[in-house]
Design an enzyme around this catalytic site. Structure first.
Site, PDB file in Angstrom:
ATOM      1  N   THR A  79       0.806  -1.216   0.000  1.00 20.04           N
ATOM      2  CA  THR A  79       0.000   0.000   0.000  1.00 20.04           C
ATOM      3  C   THR A  79       0.848   1.279   0.000  1.00 20.04           C
ATOM      4  O   THR A  79       1.964   1.294   0.530  1.00 20.04           O
ATOM      5  CB  THR A  79      -0.915   0.021   1.250  1.00 20.04           C
ATOM      6  OG1 THR A  79      -1.359   1.359   1.490  1.00 20.04           O
ATOM      7  CG2 THR A  79      -0.189  -0.454   2.497  1.00 20.04           C
ATOM      8  N   GLU A  81       0.375   3.611   1.888  1.00 19.70           N
ATOM      9  CA  GLU A  81       0.579   3.981   3.301  1.00 19.70           C
ATOM     10  C   GLU A  81       1.984   3.623   3.773  1.00 19.70           C
ATOM     11  O   GLU A  81       2.472   4.191   4.752  1.00 19.70           O
ATOM     12  CB  GLU A  81      -0.438   3.270   4.188  1.00 19.70           C
ATOM     13  CG  GLU A  81      -1.767   3.973   4.327  1.00 19.70           C
ATOM     14  CD  GLU A  81      -1.694   5.293   5.087  1.00 19.70           C
ATOM     15  OE1 GLU A  81      -1.154   5.324   6.199  1.00 19.70           O
ATOM     16  OE2 GLU A  81      -2.174   6.297   4.548  1.00 19.70           O
ATOM     17  N   TYR A 102      -1.120   0.278  10.633  1.00 20.82           N
ATOM     18  CA  TYR A 102      -1.476  -0.390   9.370  1.00 20.82           C
ATOM     19  C   TYR A 102      -0.283  -0.385   8.408  1.00 20.82           C
ATOM     20  O   TYR A 102       0.116  -1.431   7.879  1.00 20.82           O
ATOM     21  CB  TYR A 102      -2.676   0.343   8.738  1.00 20.82           C
ATOM     22  CG  TYR A 102      -2.960  -0.056   7.312  1.00 20.82           C
ATOM     23  CD1 TYR A 102      -3.671  -1.214   7.017  1.00 20.82           C
ATOM     24  CD2 TYR A 102      -2.514   0.735   6.252  1.00 20.82           C
ATOM     25  CE1 TYR A 102      -3.926  -1.577   5.698  1.00 20.82           C
ATOM     26  CE2 TYR A 102      -2.774   0.384   4.933  1.00 20.82           C
ATOM     27  CZ  TYR A 102      -3.475  -0.772   4.664  1.00 20.82           C
ATOM     28  OH  TYR A 102      -3.730  -1.134   3.359  1.00 20.82           O
ATOM     29  N   LYS A 106       2.059  -3.611   7.173  1.00 21.36           N
ATOM     30  CA  LYS A 106       2.167  -3.921   5.739  1.00 21.36           C
ATOM     31  C   LYS A 106       3.629  -3.892   5.280  1.00 21.36           C
ATOM     32  O   LYS A 106       4.043  -4.704   4.462  1.00 21.36           O
ATOM     33  CB  LYS A 106       1.343  -2.914   4.921  1.00 21.36           C
ATOM     34  CG  LYS A 106      -0.158  -3.170   4.962  1.00 21.36           C
ATOM     35  CD  LYS A 106      -0.532  -4.291   3.996  1.00 21.36           C
ATOM     36  CE  LYS A 106      -2.028  -4.431   3.847  1.00 21.36           C
ATOM     37  NZ  LYS A 106      -2.409  -5.450   2.868  1.00 21.36           N
TER      38      LYS A 106
HETATM   39  O1  G4F Z   1     -10.423   7.092   2.724  1.00 21.86           O
HETATM   40  P1  G4F Z   1      -9.368   6.949   3.766  1.00 21.86           P
HETATM   41  O2  G4F Z   1      -9.777   6.321   5.044  1.00 21.86           O
HETATM   42  O3  G4F Z   1      -8.173   6.172   3.068  1.00 21.86           O
HETATM   43  P2  G4F Z   1      -6.616   5.999   3.436  1.00 21.86           P
HETATM   44  O4  G4F Z   1      -6.359   6.233   4.866  1.00 21.86           O
HETATM   45  O5  G4F Z   1      -5.828   6.837   2.483  1.00 21.86           O
HETATM   46  O6  G4F Z   1      -6.371   4.449   3.156  1.00 21.86           O
HETATM   47  C1  G4F Z   1      -6.965   3.752   2.060  1.00 21.86           C
HETATM   48  O7  G4F Z   1      -6.081   3.721   0.963  1.00 21.86           O
HETATM   49  C2  G4F Z   1      -4.824   3.031   1.195  1.00 21.86           C
HETATM   50  C3  G4F Z   1      -4.010   3.069  -0.087  1.00 21.86           C
HETATM   51  O8  G4F Z   1      -4.575   2.301  -1.078  1.00 21.86           O
HETATM   52  C4  G4F Z   1      -5.110   1.597   1.619  1.00 21.86           C
HETATM   53  F1  G4F Z   1      -3.922   0.980   1.875  1.00 21.86           F
HETATM   54  C5  G4F Z   1      -5.989   1.577   2.863  1.00 21.86           C
HETATM   55  O9  G4F Z   1      -6.314   0.241   3.194  1.00 21.86           O
HETATM   56  C6  G4F Z   1      -7.278   2.335   2.552  1.00 21.86           C
HETATM   57  O10 G4F Z   1      -7.985   1.640   1.545  1.00 21.86           O
HETATM   58  O11 G4F Z   1      -8.746   8.384   4.119  1.00 21.86           O
HETATM   59  C7  G4F Z   1      -8.225   9.238   3.129  1.00 21.86           C
HETATM   60  C8  G4F Z   1      -7.892  10.593   3.739  1.00 21.86           C
HETATM   61  C9  G4F Z   1      -7.062  10.515   5.018  1.00 21.86           C
HETATM   62  O12 G4F Z   1      -6.059  11.501   4.938  1.00 21.86           O
HETATM   63  C10 G4F Z   1      -8.026  10.864   6.148  1.00 21.86           C
HETATM   64  O13 G4F Z   1      -7.440  11.495   7.266  1.00 21.86           O
HETATM   65  O14 G4F Z   1      -9.116  11.228   4.126  1.00 21.86           O
HETATM   66  C11 G4F Z   1      -8.938  11.812   5.402  1.00 21.86           C
HETATM   67  N1  G4F Z   1     -10.264  11.975   6.041  1.00 21.86           N
HETATM   68  C12 G4F Z   1     -10.821  13.166   6.388  1.00 21.86           C
HETATM   69  N2  G4F Z   1     -12.018  12.960   6.960  1.00 21.86           N
HETATM   70  C13 G4F Z   1     -11.094  10.983   6.396  1.00 21.86           C
HETATM   71  C14 G4F Z   1     -12.210  11.606   6.978  1.00 21.86           C
HETATM   72  N3  G4F Z   1     -11.005   9.627   6.263  1.00 21.86           N
HETATM   73  C15 G4F Z   1     -12.056   8.882   6.693  1.00 21.86           C
HETATM   74  N4  G4F Z   1     -11.998   7.533   6.529  1.00 21.86           N
HETATM   75  N5  G4F Z   1     -13.165   9.458   7.287  1.00 21.86           N
HETATM   76  C16 G4F Z   1     -13.287  10.826   7.462  1.00 21.86           C
HETATM   77  O15 G4F Z   1     -14.276  11.294   7.983  1.00 21.86           O
END
Ligand code: G4F
Length: 297
Positions: A79, A81, A102, A106
């Site tokens: 990933t 990440e 995480y 990984k």
């Molecule tokens: O959608 P996210 O939770 O994805 P994140 O953390 O980038 O991880 C995803 O992608 C990775 C790469 O492929 C994978 F390895 C992993 O398993 C997963 O699929 O968050 C994206 C961004 C972050 O910066 C987070 O802080 O959105 C920001 N964010 C802001 N508000 C939020 C929120 N994320 C989530 N989940 N929920 C919120 O309310």
């Protein structure tokens, strides 16, 4: 899909015997390890689970394959990440600097069971994709993209008044999930196992995703205020507030994949642009909600 082509075998990444049984009974040509505790935010709350599934899980799976005497090709889902705080654009030579449990689990799994075991067991075909965020209408609703599209679609239909997010300024490289599945398959069709960065090469902020999704639904978001007091308005209504519970203890601020190696060596390229992806997701949620509204009215 022909249902007879699909056989579900019950198992768990925490159970070595179950994995061995799954390998023995299916005799696979290819194994794709997509099993994970995949929510980065949750990994801060349950770090042991992240290690147990994302690190030890891969170890158990690889040993199940080695012990079976079979030689399927193995794909391990790595990933973006894992790049963590390393500056973008990130490619296969970028140093890994993960900041979440995480990302750390990984990375350890990749170093020990992909790179390490490839050296140790010459007959083992195992490779890995460093996949940047991959999205589609099937994305879980707790990931930020789908949370945004479904919330805005509900607001558009009058089913919800507002929703909350955390860090609006995080930058991500968002692509279309089916393209990334194609890339995984392409990696396993190679003669020798190699690892590839898969991403679109473009980054956007969470804030920009909100604006693009709103615009796909014919709404315009305006921002007012700063920090935790910032709000997103549509007309005179507050549709988005900031809640600090959605901030991560440590954030990965800026991810953007450089997929040149994948383009050069396996001819992979993304099929959708960012606005096309956002529109697909937003409209899919709108249509699905309208269908449900009709069904229950
Ligand atoms: O959608 P996210 O939770 O994805 P994140 O953390 O980038 O991880 C995803 O992608 C990775 C790469 O492929 C994978 F390895 C992993 O398993 C997963 O699929 O968050 C994206 C961004 C972050 O910066 C987070 O802080 O959105 C920001 N964010 C802001 N508000 C939020 C929120 N994320 C989530 N989940 N929920 C919120 O309310």
């Amino acid at each position: 899909m022909d249902r007879n082509l699909l056989r579900v075998i019950y198992g768990d990444m925490r159970d070595a015997a179950a994995l061995r049984r799954a390998i023995d009974s299916s005799k696979p040509d290819e194994v794709y390890n997509l099993a994970a505790q995949s929510d980065v935010g949750i990994s801060f709350m349950c770090p042991e689970e992240a290690a147990e599934i994302n690190y030890y899980g891969l170890g158990r799976l690889v040993h199940a394959v080695l012990d079976s005497g079979l030689q399927p090709k193995i794909y391990q889902a790595s990933t973006s990440e894992m790049f963590g705080s390393s500056k973008p654009p990130q490619n296969e030579k970028t140093p890994f600097k993960p900041v979440s449990p995480y990302g750390i689990a990984k990375l350890r799994a990749y170093e020990d069971f992909v790179v390490g075991y490839r050296k140790k067991y010459s007959k083992l075909f195992i490779c890995s994709g460093f996949l940047f965020n991959h999205e589609s209408p099937r994305r879980g609703e707790h990931f930020v993209t789908r949370k945004i599209t479904i919330s805005l679609a509900k607001i558009k239909l009058g089913l919800q008044e507002s929703f909350s997010l955390g860090n609006l300024d995080a930058l991500r490289d968002w692509g279309y999930a089916p393209d990334y599945v194609q890339a995984m398959w392409m990696m396993l069709q190679q003669k020798t196992p190699k690892d590839y960065v898969i991403g679109t090469g473009k980054q956007h902020s969470v804030r920009h995703f909100v604006e693009a999704a709103a615009s796909a639904l014919n709404m315009q978001v305006e921002w007012k205020g700063k920090g935790l007091k910032e709000v997103g308005m549509v007309g005179d209504k507050v549709v988005l507030t900031i809640n600090k519970k959605f901030y991560r203890p440590v954030e990965v601020n800026s991810l953007c994949g450089d997929p040149s190696k994948a383009r050069r060596e396996i001819s992979w390229k993304p099929s959708l642009t960012f606005p096309e992806l956002v529109e697909l997701m937003a409209k899919s949620d709108l249509v699905q909600l309208q269908r449900e509204q009709k069904m229950f009215s």
